[in-house]
Motif scaffolding. Structure first.
Motif, PDB file in Angstrom:
ATOM      1  N   ILE A  36       0.835  -1.204   0.000  1.00  0.00           N
ATOM      2  CA  ILE A  36       0.000   0.000   0.000  1.00  0.00           C
ATOM      3  C   ILE A  36       0.870   1.255   0.000  1.00  0.00           C
ATOM      4  O   ILE A  36       0.625   2.197  -0.759  1.00  0.00           O
ATOM      5  N   VAL A  37       1.906   1.255   0.829  1.00  0.00           N
ATOM      6  CA  VAL A  37       2.801   2.416   0.881  1.00  0.00           C
ATOM      7  C   VAL A  37       3.508   2.595  -0.451  1.00  0.00           C
ATOM      8  O   VAL A  37       3.565   3.705  -1.002  1.00  0.00           O
ATOM      9  N   LEU A  38       4.066   1.517  -1.005  1.00  0.00           N
ATOM     10  CA  LEU A  38       4.803   1.619  -2.268  1.00  0.00           C
ATOM     11  C   LEU A  38       3.905   2.071  -3.415  1.00  0.00           C
ATOM     12  O   LEU A  38       4.329   2.858  -4.258  1.00  0.00           O
ATOM     13  N   GLU A  39       2.671   1.563  -3.456  1.00  0.00           N
ATOM     14  CA  GLU A  39       1.753   1.945  -4.531  1.00  0.00           C
ATOM     15  C   GLU A  39       1.367   3.417  -4.459  1.00  0.00           C
ATOM     16  O   GLU A  39       1.017   4.023  -5.460  1.00  0.00           O
ATOM     17  N   GLY A  40       1.451   4.009  -3.274  1.00  0.00           N
ATOM     18  CA  GLY A  40       1.110   5.419  -3.109  1.00  0.00           C
ATOM     19  C   GLY A  40       2.245   6.368  -3.449  1.00  0.00           C
ATOM     20  O   GLY A  40       2.069   7.586  -3.419  1.00  0.00           O
TER      21      GLY A  40
END
Length: 109
Positions: A36-40
């Motif tokens: 989730i963090v990387l996709e953001g």
């Protein structure tokens, strides 16, 4: 960091029979959080974060590695051995003969 501490506490407190399940659940939860963090992140930020994660994991793995000598066996996770019914168990075993004990003779009672 608080979440990491809770995760470490859960892993440390897990009973041997449930440790693998607790570890699998924690791995899945952390994978989801990291994804989730990387996709953001923007592409360049994502690439930099991925490089930093790889470096961090590389350092962590190198400290937790296992090794053994030429005739040894290295185990990086749990190892459970159990023998029942008059059998023998070992990770490595040379020549082994299993026999039922002889009954004592009349002079040995």
């Amino acid at each position: 960091m608080e979440r990491l501490d809770r995760t470490a506490a859960e892993l440390a407190a897990a009973r041997p029979e449930t440790a693998a399940l607790v570890r699998t659940r924690q791995e899945a939860a952390w994978q989801a959080r990291i994804e989730i963090v990387l996709e953001g992140l923007a592409d360049t930020e994502r690439a930099r974060a991925a490089d930093e994660l790889r470096a961090m994991l590389g350092r962590r793995v190198s400290h937790r590695g296992v090794s053994a000598g030429a005739s040894g066996l290295a185990v990086g996770r749990d190892l459970h051995l159990q023998a029942d019914g008059g059998s023998a168990v070992a990770v490595t075993m040379g020549n082994v003969t299993l026999e039922h004990p002889r009954q004592p003779g009349p002079h040995q009672d």
